[in-house]
Scaffold this motif. Structure first.
Motif: not given
Length: 243
Positions: A204-208, A18-25, A215-224
């Motif tokens: 989780g927030s720290y690791i994220g 949620g932290t990486i993808g920007g959607f929230g957990s 990780i490019p946010q655009s690529k990870f967002k598609r995985i999310s």
């Protein structure tokens, strides 16, 4: 004390993604929690979990807050999370779980199909986005993706985006915690998980944040989005199997 550690592990993964993808957990945490608890208990735990999660994000990404978005997205979010929170008591929890599954499927499919979907950065759209995200957060437990789409229109620096979103989420979660408590969603037998979830929110927030650098946010967002689609389908499948 009987603790389900698999649930806690999945909660940690939900917070990191949620932290990486920007959607929230919550978009991951709520449907995962439904496999272990009743829907109303999940709403209560989500609100408490998010308080610690968002405090840590505000601290970790303290690069300034966007006051315009705090007003035009944050204020309606707080108002409508109250409405959604009280309505969650009116509707049958089983059908709310189905609504959550459908909501996740439609939302993820929309983002996956419309890759360049954008919302104009206007006051009107900010108010609408804030109202909708607050309402779904109160009713279904998650509204971060709607808010994320609305905020993305303003092209904020990544740290400002996360900090502002987390501050709005903090106001929303504080408000719905009060509503959920009045609704009777926060049960004594679930409180044993709160200390664990508090630590998970920070960790989780720290690791994220650490992973976000690589990780490019655009690529990870598609995985999310793919994961959100899968979880939505799994939520509906679980309902069909149980009935």
């Amino acid at each position: 004390m009987n603790i389900n550690f698999m649930f806690l592990l999945l909660a940690l993964i939900a917070e990191i993604i949620g932290t990486i993808g920007g959607f929230g957990s919550s978009v991951f945490f709520v449907p995962i929690g439904n496999f272990y608890f009743d829907f109303h208990s999940v709403l209560g735990l989500t609100a408490l979990f998010h308080l610690s999660s968002n405090i840590s994000k505000i601290f970790l990404f303290k690069k300034g807050l966007n006051k315009f978005l705090l007003l035009y997205i944050g204020a309606p979010s707080v108002i409508f999370v109250i409405i959604g929170g009280y309505l969650s008591k009116v509707f049958n929890s089983v059908w709310l779980e189905v609504a959550l599954g459908i909501f996740l499927i439609l939302l993820s499919s929309l983002f996956l199909i419309r890759k360049k979907l954008e919302v104009s950065p206007t006051k009107k759209n900010s108010l609408i986005g804030g109202s909708l995200s607050g309402f779904t957060a109160g009713l279904l437990g998650t509204g971060g993706a709607v808010r994320g789409l609305t905020m993305a229109a303003f092209n904020l620096e990544k740290s400002v985006f996360i900090a502002t979103s987390a501050f709005i989420d903090f106001m929303v979660d504080t408000t719905r915690t009060i509503v959920y408590f009045q609704n009777g969603y926060i049960h004594d037998h679930d409180l044993k998980y709160v200390p664990f979830l508090f630590v998970i929110g920070l960790l989780g927030s720290y690791i994220g944040k650490r992973i976000l650098v690589y990780i490019p946010q655009s690529k990870f967002k598609r995985i999310s989005l793919g994961l959100i689609l899968f979880i939505g389908l799994a939520t509906l499948a679980n309902f069909i199997w149980a009935n």
